[in-house]
Design an enzyme around this catalytic site. Structure first.
Site, PDB file in Angstrom:
ATOM      1  N   HIS A 126     -22.140   6.372  13.456  1.00 54.97           N
ATOM      2  CA  HIS A 126     -21.829   7.700  12.986  1.00 54.97           C
ATOM      3  C   HIS A 126     -21.301   8.427  14.089  1.00 54.97           C
ATOM      4  CE1 HIS A 126     -22.287  11.089  10.189  1.00 54.97           C
ATOM      5  NE2 HIS A 126     -22.568  11.853  11.341  1.00 54.97           N
ATOM      6  N   SER A 156     -18.564  12.889   5.119  1.00 58.88           N
ATOM      7  CA  SER A 156     -19.497  12.309   4.195  1.00 58.88           C
ATOM      8  C   SER A 156     -21.010  12.984   4.332  1.00 58.88           C
ATOM      9  CB  SER A 156     -19.567  10.640   4.318  1.00 58.88           C
ATOM     10  OG  SER A 156     -19.939  10.560   5.457  1.00 58.88           O
ATOM     11  N   HIS A 157     -21.680  12.954   3.448  1.00 60.25           N
ATOM     12  CA  HIS A 157     -23.181  13.073   3.477  1.00 60.25           C
ATOM     13  C   HIS A 157     -23.699  12.055   2.296  1.00 60.25           C
ATOM     14  CE1 HIS A 157     -26.122  16.084   5.341  1.00 60.25           C
ATOM     15  NE2 HIS A 157     -25.582  15.514   6.161  1.00 60.25           N
ATOM     16  N   ARG A 204     -19.472  24.171   9.638  1.00 51.44           N
ATOM     17  CA  ARG A 204     -19.604  24.535  11.036  1.00 51.44           C
ATOM     18  C   ARG A 204     -18.722  23.785  11.923  1.00 51.44           C
ATOM     19  NH1 ARG A 204     -24.859  23.891   9.525  1.00 51.44           N
ATOM     20  NH2 ARG A 204     -25.107  21.774  10.360  1.00 51.44           N
ATOM     21  N   GLU A 248     -32.001  17.156  14.047  1.00 53.63           N
ATOM     22  CA  GLU A 248     -30.995  17.662  13.255  1.00 53.63           C
ATOM     23  C   GLU A 248     -31.212  18.849  12.357  1.00 53.63           C
ATOM     24  OE1 GLU A 248     -29.161  14.162  11.363  1.00 53.63           O
ATOM     25  OE2 GLU A 248     -28.846  13.275  13.509  1.00 53.63           O
ATOM     26  N   SER A 249     -31.872  19.836  12.945  1.00 50.94           N
ATOM     27  CA  SER A 249     -32.243  21.033  12.200  1.00 50.94           C
ATOM     28  C   SER A 249     -30.717  21.643  12.082  1.00 50.94           C
ATOM     29  CB  SER A 249     -33.201  22.057  13.084  1.00 50.94           C
ATOM     30  OG  SER A 249     -34.347  21.631  13.054  1.00 50.94           O
ATOM     31  N   ASP A 267      -9.434  12.461   6.136  1.00 54.07           N
ATOM     32  CA  ASP A 267      -9.692  11.205   5.422  1.00 54.07           C
ATOM     33  C   ASP A 267     -10.990  11.047   5.452  1.00 54.07           C
ATOM     34  OD1 ASP A 267     -10.258   9.427   7.671  1.00 54.07           O
ATOM     35  OD2 ASP A 267      -7.998   9.196   7.881  1.00 54.07           O
ATOM     36  N   ASN A 324     -13.484  11.152   9.109  1.00 53.94           N
ATOM     37  CA  ASN A 324     -14.851  10.748   9.241  1.00 53.94           C
ATOM     38  C   ASN A 324     -14.949   9.451   8.637  1.00 53.94           C
ATOM     39  OD1 ASN A 324     -17.728  10.959   6.981  1.00 53.94           O
ATOM     40  ND2 ASN A 324     -17.918  10.837   9.154  1.00 53.94           N
TER      41      ASN A 324
END
Lengths: 734, 231, 83
Positions: A43, A88-89, A110, A306-307, A490, A528
């Site tokens: 990632h 992506s999530h 962000r 990862e707050s 993309d 990403n």
């Protein structure tokens, strides 16, 4: 550490561990190992994709920032630039759909903010399994609510996107969020920690245990075990992010910042090492100063948390108090946690002791680069073997049209976008539901056209052609709205790249996309990669989603798909062929995933788009709609529904099959409606551009009728058509 | 004639209201930060839409305790014109300047769409420019717009002609089918007893330019200008 | 003295509770039969310094009236114990 091979649990291979040993000249401690494991995850490091991504054209005369920063930036004149990115999530959304999607939106906002831009629009590309499955409905409604919950609250309109349903996404839905921002060129920011002695300030939410190892989670396949990783999913606070956006933009406007970076995947580790590495500096940070949500977080947890809703500021010491004042006014916690050094080392302290000491560049840039093996998958030959002549001829075209219109992939998406505030900021001038959304740019005449596109059925059948089509269709949508394509972001969603068949798909898709981007002059400025989209070994269709932004010099020249006026002539631009491979007709009616996707000639595509752009700019065109899923008949139905007007159409069969003529998805085609007085101008343009144009009917009445030669195949009232199309998703979801 | 747009943390339609007054009506307008505590020189205040304080706890519940709200209450008590749109409406009910409450939409979903409004009373500072029978096309965008008041309260509202807007079809028929959120009596907007404070869920500031799809919101602002000019 | 306060805010009887209705419907479709009604409220917990229990009680009541509940549509109740 050596005995238990703890690095393996963190997702690092033995070879990678050896590289760390060699680089440091010693064994890393637990905190350092954790930092390497997240920064060298797929990632963050793009270790499997980096080489292939080099194929993309990334430059152009308008490009101010290509890939490598938080988002791409393109010059649009008037001292303004547009900044955009898609991300992506997928995995977080598969586990906890509401928060997974919401934090996906928060994260991409962000990224845009980090470039100094005001986020002005959001889009989403979503893919799910069949809505007949209750679990899919749960995922789908949760994702839509999460996107709405975040975007609506923060006040950025969600203006467009796409939505597909296919069983390949049953357990691994795709949630790709795109954000678009506007920035005055003078205010462009970079995530650089420049200036030795400058302060490092953390602003926004306090740090908790959420999301630790989120990037590692995103870099492996989903399984039963991943359900148990639920604590990895973060919770979003859009209100906090709204304050963060306003405060950061004020800091930039006042020239208080040297650098700006968001905290996303890999949290503080990523933000500190990347900013220092880009600037060629080092950094010291003191974890005792980081505001914590719970007591007793370990350095490992603080560095990897990862707050959400946190930003890192690089500030000259003389401006520290001013920065604090602005943050305070917005009700935000801001804390100086360290300073920029000249030794290129990231040093992390707690209790006045060093808990980690690693070269910043080694974390951010020196992950190994892999060249995975690529092999054509066996299925390609199998499915491409398809003889159209053996397909039975169509009997009842009315029934087929209604069936296609009421299939969730083609049906109205109003159930989705009606839950998004797409009007806030009062700049959305083409709403969701047309080919591309358009927002105006205040204090100019300009507008931006925005779209996301990918037909993954095509990329599954042929990733190269499918990749080309994804770009071509996005550009066609942009042009249909009256704009010219500017650039691409993309989101490449694929399976496990360590499988040669998957990597082959990945490479081929990028080759095709790159070719199309070159010809259509739309460079890739960011994006990403999302690998490991598999569940228990079964991968999704290769899905390289294309997010594209286009520019309208004059927003009054915008164009929509809706038929506007009784009596307007309907003209088909482009050629139709006997192509049904990969079509929705073949899938929905014959339940076949077979054949080759429609062929694409980029020269033809270019001619079509050039012609259409000129015609729209000259004001000749009253409506324009791209032909995509469901072909000509579906496109005509959509023009009728959105305009509330019927149409009478007569087609020539020539050597085509009737089903291919009505429902085939041949590329480089657009339907336009024009005043009869505009015909000569359009014909003249077409001749100049070498484009096939055919008047096929006129707008009018309350029905859509389509004749092929003398035989009437379609005769349906607009009411019937609309009913099939409008409420499908709402019905399935109630 | 000066307008003020009050900005709470989390307001997000402040920009839209501001631009409408400045660029479309071409009248003076200023943002008013929620921590400010003077409202001298303003003729009309707009409490814009958005999610003040994240709408945590209840929509508008926390915003009403902002320093500026005490001034807004006094401004209203002196007869000053106050327009609360969407979240602004919610804040005004929480602050007790308008009767009733706004509950979650009946089917719990957020709705962004154009609606049609029947105007029930054209003799107010906010509606005097609207012809009787005129149906307004104005968008909504909310998750908590389901107006509720007890029976006694409703009777009182009706008696005093305080119900200003009701959800209707394009033809002006007030019906369940035209009601997007389950609001009691299809109520979309109510006015204070004295007639100087209006709260409405639909967004008139989003219907002020042809390119946005409707200009019907201008009838409300034009009414305000009309009223203020005659003062 | 430190006190632990637990507050429950519930929609008043007779007020439409769409969330509660949605949950009741969902439970019914999951085959949990015989549900007469579901109502959804809020549960708040806070730790609070105060001189004595009576003063804390008055403060909490004021908080509820002013902010934590909207008494037009919601009722509240609370318990206080020494932490």
């Amino acid at each position: 550490m050596k005995e238990t091979k703890i690095w393996q649990e963190m997702g690092l291979t033995d070879t990678e561990y050896q590289l760390i040993l060699d680089g440091l000249g010693r064994e890393p401690n637990y905190v350092e190992l954790g930092m390497f494991s997240v920064m060298w995850s797929e990632h963050c490091s793009y270790k499997h994709s980096r080489k292939a991504l080099k194929m993309f054209p990334t430059t152009g005369e308008r490009v101010l920032q290509g890939p490598g920063e938080n988002a791409g930036v393109v010059d649009i004149g008037d001292e303004l630039a547009v900044c955009f990115k898609i991300e992506s999530h997928n995995h977080p959304s598969a586990i906890e759909p509401y928060q997974g999607a919401a934090t996906g939106v928060g994260g991409i906002i962000r990224d845009i903010l980090a470039m100094g831009a005001r986020p002005v629009a959001l889009l989403n590309s979503l893919r799910f399994g069949s809505l007949d499955n209750p679990r899919v409905r749960h995922l789908f409604s949760g994702v839509v609510a999460g996107i709405g919950g975040y975007g609506n609250c923060i006040g950025i309109p969600t203006v467009g996107g796409e939505l597909y349903f296919n069983s390949c996404y049953e357990d691994n839905p795709l949630v790709n969020a795109m954000c678009v921002g506007l920035v005055n060129k003078n205010n462009l920011m970079k995530g650089w920690a420049t200036g030795v002695g400058n302060l490092v300030i953390l602003v926004g939410a306090s740090t908790g245990r959420d999301g630790i190892h989120g990037v590692t989670f995103a870099s492996e396949e989903l399984s039963e075990a991943s359900e148990k990783k639920r604590p990895s999913v973060q919770v979003g606070d859009p209100f906090m992010e709204k304050l963060l956006v306003e405060a950061c933009l004020e800091l930039i406007e006042n020239n208080y910042l040297v650098g700006l970076q968001d905290l996303g995947g890999a949290g503080l580790t990523c933000a500190t090492s990347e900013t220092a590495s880009r600037a060629g500096t080092g950094m010291e940070i003191d974890l005792d100063r980081v505001p914590l949500r719970e007591k007793n977080l370990t350095p490992y947890e603080i560095m990897l948390s990862e707050s959400q809703e946190r930003m890192l500021l690089i500030v000259e010491p003389s401006k520290e108090s001013k920065v604090m004042e602005v943050c305070h006014r917005w009700g935000l916690k801001a804390t100086t946690i360290g300073r920029v050094t000249d030794d290129q080392i990231l040093k992390v302290y707690q209790d006045r002791k060093i808990v980690a000491e690693v070269p910043a560049r080694m974390l951010a840039e020196e992950a190994p680069i892999y060249s995975p093996l690529a092999l054509e998958p066996a299925y390609i030959k199998e499915i491409s073997d398809f003889n159209l002549d053996k397909l039975p001829e169509i009997v009842d075209a009315n029934r087929v049209l209604l069936a296609l219109l009421s299939s969730p992939t083609i049906a109205s998406k109003e159930w989705v976008y009606g839950q998004y505030d797409y009007m806030v900021r009062t700049s959305t001038v083409i709403h969701p539901g047309s080919d591309a959304a358009v927002i105006r740019i205040r204090d100019t005449h300009k507008g931006l056209a925005l779209t996301t596109d990918c037909n993954s059925l095509y990329t599954y059948l042929d990733p190269y052609v499918g990749g080309m089509i994804a770009v071509a269709e996005a550009a066609r949508n942009i042009v249909c709205s009256g704009a010219r394509p500017l650039a691409v972001t993309d989101c490449l969603n694929f399976g496990n790249p360590e499988k040669p068949e998957i990597f082959w798909q990945f490479q081929k898709a990028i080759e095709g996309m790159s070719e199309a981007c070159r010809v259509l002059q739309a460079p890739v400025v960011g994006g990403n990669v999302s690998f490991y989209n598999e569940r228990n070994g079964s991968p999704i269709y290769p899905t390289p989603t294309v997010g594209m932004v286009g520019l309208l010099e004059n927003v009054d020249k915008r164009c929509t798909q809706a038929f506007k006026k009784q009596g307007d002539i309907i003209v088909l631009l482009g050629n139709s062929y006997n192509e049904l491979g990969g079509s929705q007709y073949l899938l929905q009616v014959h339940h076949l995933v077979k054949g080759k996707p429609p062929a694409l000639s980029l020269e033809q595509e270019k001619a079509l788009q050039e012609n259409l752009y000129q015609a729209i700019s000259q004001g000749v065109i009253n409506s324009a709609h791209d032909l995509s899923e469901g072909g000509l008949a579906v496109a005509l139905a959509e023009c009728c529904i959105s305009g509330g007007l019927g149409a009478k159409v007569v087609l020539k069969k020539e050597d085509l099959r009737v089903d291919a003529l009505l429902f085939g998805e041949s590329q480089s085609r657009v339907i336009v409606s024009i005043k009869s007085a505009g015909i000569p101008a359009l014909w003249q343009l077409a001749q100049k551009n070498g484009l096939e144009v055919n008047a096929i009917g006129y707008v009018g009445g309350e029905s859509l009728t389509i004749k092929v030669d003398d035989r009437e195949w379609i005769n349906l009232t607009i009411k019937e058509i609309e009913q099939s199309w409008k409420n499908t998703i709402a019905k399935l979801m109630s | 004639m000066k307008f003020g747009v009050i900005v709470f943390p989390g307001s997000n339609c402040d920009l839209d209201a501001y631009h409408l007054v400045k660029d479309v009506l071409r009248k003076p307008v200023e943002y008013i930060w929620h921590q400010q505590n003077s409202l001298k020189g303003y003729d009309c205040l707009i409490l814009p839409g958005g999610f003040s304080y994240g709408d945590y706890l209840r929509c508008g519940a926390i915003a009403r305790f902002s320093p500026i709200m005490q001034e807004v209450v006094e401004f209203a008590n002196r007869g000053g014109l106050v327009l609360g749109i969407c979240n602004g409406f919610q804040i005004l009910t929480e602050a007790g300047l308008l009767p009733g409450v706004l509950l979650r939409n009946q089917d719990l979903k957020f709705y962004c769409q154009f609606v049609h409004l029947k105007v029930e009373n054209v003799n107010t500072p906010f509606t005097n420019f609207i012809e009787p029978q005129k149906i307004l096309k104005i968008p909504i965008a909310h998750g908590d717009g389901n107006y509720y008041i007890d029976e006694k309260g409703l009777n009182s509202l009706l008696e005093k002609k305080q119900v200003i807007f009701r959800y209707a079809t394009a033809e002006g028929v007030v019906s369940d089918e035209a009601n997007p959120n389950g609001a009691l009596f299809n109520i979309a907007g109510v006015i204070s007893e004295k007639g100087n404070v209006l709260g409405m869920m639909p967004h008139p500031e989003r219907a002020g330019e042809t390119l946005l799809g409707s200009t019907d919101g201008l009838f409300i602002f034009q009414s305000l200008l009309n009223y203020l000019e005659k003062l | 003295m430190l006190y632990k306060v637990k507050i429950v805010v519930m929609p008043r009887k007779g007020i439409l509770d769409p969330q509660g209705q949605a949950v009741a419907k969902a439970l019914d479709t999951m085959d949990y039969k015989g549900i007469n009604s579901v109502r959804i409220g809020k549960h708040l917990e806070m730790e609070l310094e105060g001189e004595n229990q009576q003063i804390v009680e008055e403060t909490v009541k004021e908080m509820c009236e002013k902010l934590l509940a909207n008494t037009v549509i919601e009722d509240y109740r609370f318990t206080i114990e020494e932490a």
